[in-house]
Design a protein around this motif. Structure first.
Motif, PDB file in Angstrom:
ATOM      1  N   PHE A 105       0.213  -6.923   5.652  1.00 23.23           N
ATOM      2  CA  PHE A 105       1.031  -5.726   5.787  1.00 23.23           C
ATOM      3  C   PHE A 105       2.408  -5.862   5.152  1.00 23.23           C
ATOM      4  CE2 PHE A 105      -0.425  -2.186   8.714  1.00 23.23           C
ATOM      5  CZ  PHE A 105      -1.686  -2.205   8.160  1.00 23.23           C
ATOM      6  N   ARG A 106       2.671  -6.964   4.480  1.00 24.46           N
ATOM      7  CA  ARG A 106       3.880  -7.038   3.668  1.00 24.46           C
ATOM      8  C   ARG A 106       3.688  -6.243   2.384  1.00 24.46           C
ATOM      9  NH1 ARG A 106       4.338 -13.437   3.664  1.00 24.46           N
ATOM     10  NH2 ARG A 106       2.120 -13.061   3.380  1.00 24.46           N
ATOM     11  N   LYS A 107       2.433  -5.955   2.034  1.00 21.66           N
ATOM     12  CA  LYS A 107       2.146  -5.168   0.831  1.00 21.66           C
ATOM     13  C   LYS A 107       2.592  -3.726   1.044  1.00 21.66           C
ATOM     14  CE  LYS A 107      -1.993  -7.737  -0.553  1.00 21.66           C
ATOM     15  NZ  LYS A 107      -1.391  -8.501  -1.590  1.00 21.66           N
ATOM     16  N   GLN A 108       3.169  -3.183  -0.006  1.00 22.72           N
ATOM     17  CA  GLN A 108       3.568  -1.784   0.016  1.00 22.72           C
ATOM     18  C   GLN A 108       2.670  -1.026  -0.970  1.00 22.72           C
ATOM     19  OE1 GLN A 108       5.773  -0.459   2.238  1.00 22.72           O
ATOM     20  NE2 GLN A 108       5.684  -2.500   3.122  1.00 22.72           N
ATOM     21  N   ILE A 109       3.113   0.079  -1.481  1.00 24.31           N
ATOM     22  CA  ILE A 109       2.274   0.945  -2.307  1.00 24.31           C
ATOM     23  C   ILE A 109       1.675   0.209  -3.502  1.00 24.31           C
ATOM     24  CG2 ILE A 109       2.309   2.939  -3.864  1.00 24.31           C
ATOM     25  CD1 ILE A 109       4.281   4.253  -1.888  1.00 24.31           C
ATOM     26  N   GLU A 110       2.503  -0.481  -4.278  1.00 25.49           N
ATOM     27  CA  GLU A 110       1.990  -1.143  -5.482  1.00 25.49           C
ATOM     28  C   GLU A 110       0.970  -2.224  -5.139  1.00 25.49           C
ATOM     29  OE1 GLU A 110       5.229  -0.731  -4.795  1.00 25.49           O
ATOM     30  OE2 GLU A 110       5.904   0.658  -6.339  1.00 25.49           O
ATOM     31  N   GLY A 111       1.247  -3.013  -4.104  1.00 26.36           N
ATOM     32  CA  GLY A 111       0.339  -4.082  -3.706  1.00 26.36           C
ATOM     33  C   GLY A 111      -0.978  -3.556  -3.158  1.00 26.36           C
ATOM     34  N   LEU A 112      -0.916  -2.494  -2.380  1.00 28.35           N
ATOM     35  CA  LEU A 112      -2.145  -1.912  -1.830  1.00 28.35           C
ATOM     36  C   LEU A 112      -2.972  -1.239  -2.925  1.00 28.35           C
ATOM     37  CD1 LEU A 112      -0.777  -0.460   1.519  1.00 28.35           C
ATOM     38  CD2 LEU A 112      -2.208  -2.498   1.218  1.00 28.35           C
ATOM     39  N   ALA A 113      -2.317  -0.559  -3.862  1.00 28.08           N
ATOM     40  CA  ALA A 113      -3.036   0.058  -4.982  1.00 28.08           C
ATOM     41  C   ALA A 113      -3.706  -1.018  -5.841  1.00 28.08           C
ATOM     42  CB  ALA A 113      -2.090   0.907  -5.819  1.00 28.08           C
ATOM     43  N   ALA A 114      -3.019  -2.133  -6.069  1.00 23.96           N
ATOM     44  CA  ALA A 114      -3.608  -3.234  -6.825  1.00 23.96           C
ATOM     45  C   ALA A 114      -4.790  -3.835  -6.078  1.00 23.96           C
ATOM     46  CB  ALA A 114      -2.559  -4.306  -7.098  1.00 23.96           C
ATOM     47  N   LEU A 115      -4.682  -3.956  -4.761  1.00 27.75           N
ATOM     48  CA  LEU A 115      -5.779  -4.469  -3.936  1.00 27.75           C
ATOM     49  C   LEU A 115      -7.011  -3.571  -4.050  1.00 27.75           C
ATOM     50  CD1 LEU A 115      -6.447  -6.636  -1.712  1.00 27.75           C
ATOM     51  CD2 LEU A 115      -5.744  -4.909  -0.069  1.00 27.75           C
ATOM     52  N   VAL A 116      -6.809  -2.276  -3.980  1.00 29.24           N
ATOM     53  CA  VAL A 116      -7.910  -1.315  -4.115  1.00 29.24           C
ATOM     54  C   VAL A 116      -8.591  -1.482  -5.465  1.00 29.24           C
ATOM     55  CG1 VAL A 116      -8.417   1.150  -4.410  1.00 29.24           C
ATOM     56  CG2 VAL A 116      -6.995   0.382  -2.503  1.00 29.24           C
ATOM     57  N   SER A 117      -7.788  -1.610  -6.505  1.00 24.90           N
ATOM     58  CA  SER A 117      -8.326  -1.711  -7.855  1.00 24.90           C
ATOM     59  C   SER A 117      -8.974  -3.057  -8.149  1.00 24.90           C
ATOM     60  CB  SER A 117      -7.194  -1.456  -8.855  1.00 24.90           C
ATOM     61  OG  SER A 117      -7.661  -1.575 -10.159  1.00 24.90           O
ATOM     62  N   LYS A 129      -1.287  13.898  -6.713  1.00 23.84           N
ATOM     63  CA  LYS A 129      -0.886  14.574  -7.947  1.00 23.84           C
ATOM     64  C   LYS A 129       0.220  13.878  -8.738  1.00 23.84           C
ATOM     65  CE  LYS A 129      -2.195  19.021  -6.098  1.00 23.84           C
ATOM     66  NZ  LYS A 129      -1.737  20.300  -5.602  1.00 23.84           N
ATOM     67  N   ASP A 130       1.361  13.612  -8.122  1.00 26.52           N
ATOM     68  CA  ASP A 130       2.475  13.052  -8.871  1.00 26.52           C
ATOM     69  C   ASP A 130       2.992  11.735  -8.307  1.00 26.52           C
ATOM     70  OD1 ASP A 130       3.514  14.082  -6.585  1.00 26.52           O
ATOM     71  OD2 ASP A 130       5.109  15.231  -7.531  1.00 26.52           O
ATOM     72  N   GLY A 131       2.293  11.167  -7.343  1.00 29.11           N
ATOM     73  CA  GLY A 131       2.721   9.893  -6.773  1.00 29.11           C
ATOM     74  C   GLY A 131       1.899   9.520  -5.554  1.00 29.11           C
ATOM     75  N   PHE A 132       2.207   8.352  -5.003  1.00 32.88           N
ATOM     76  CA  PHE A 132       1.485   7.856  -3.839  1.00 32.88           C
ATOM     77  C   PHE A 132       2.200   8.218  -2.546  1.00 32.88           C
ATOM     78  CE2 PHE A 132      -0.316   4.974  -7.007  1.00 32.88           C
ATOM     79  CZ  PHE A 132      -1.643   4.937  -6.608  1.00 32.88           C
ATOM     80  N   LEU A 133       1.411   8.402  -1.489  1.00 34.39           N
ATOM     81  CA  LEU A 133       1.908   8.557  -0.127  1.00 34.39           C
ATOM     82  C   LEU A 133       1.436   7.350   0.665  1.00 34.39           C
ATOM     83  CD1 LEU A 133       0.853  12.254   0.461  1.00 34.39           C
ATOM     84  CD2 LEU A 133       3.156  11.439   0.041  1.00 34.39           C
ATOM     85  N   LEU A 134       2.300   6.801   1.496  1.00 36.97           N
ATOM     86  CA  LEU A 134       1.943   5.679   2.356  1.00 36.97           C
ATOM     87  C   LEU A 134       2.463   5.985   3.751  1.00 36.97           C
ATOM     88  CD1 LEU A 134       0.746   2.796   2.590  1.00 36.97           C
ATOM     89  CD2 LEU A 134       3.034   1.946   2.094  1.00 36.97           C
TER      90      LEU A 134
END
Length: 103
Positions: free
Chosen positions: A21-33, A64-69
């Protein structure tokens, strides 16, 4: 608040096992990918993550134009029921998401 993040979405993806849970938007998006080989930019998906203690949930969505967390933390002595196998990815219905978030 979490109800708004999955509203109008077709698919909710539930990666099994705990997430750092130290991961934020970029880390979670990378994990998904990278780990799950899914598209974090999919407009129809909400990705739900749980911490090791199973008392906190994060929801990631591209809008649409960005991520929500969004984050939900439970009261003491409450836990989410979460799949244990790290290799499993669960696709759950919107009704199951409502049940999960209703705790």
């Amino acid at each position: 608040m979490l109800n708004l993040i999955y509203r109008e979405r077709n698919t909710s993806i539930l990666p099994a096992g705990p997430t750092d849970f130290r991961k934020q938007i970029e880390g979670l998006a990378a994990l998904v990918s990278l780990r799950y080989h899914l598209d974090p930019y999919s407009p129809a998906c909400v990705f739900l993550f749980c911490n090791r203690k199973k008392n906190c949930l994060k929801a990631l969505r591209f809008d649409k134009d960005g991520f929500l967390l969004a984050t939900k933390k439970l009261l003491p002595d409450m836990v989410f029921q979460w799949p244990k196998s790290k290799e499993e990815i669960r696709d759950i219905t919107s009704q199951q998401v409502r049940w999960l978030l209703a705790l």
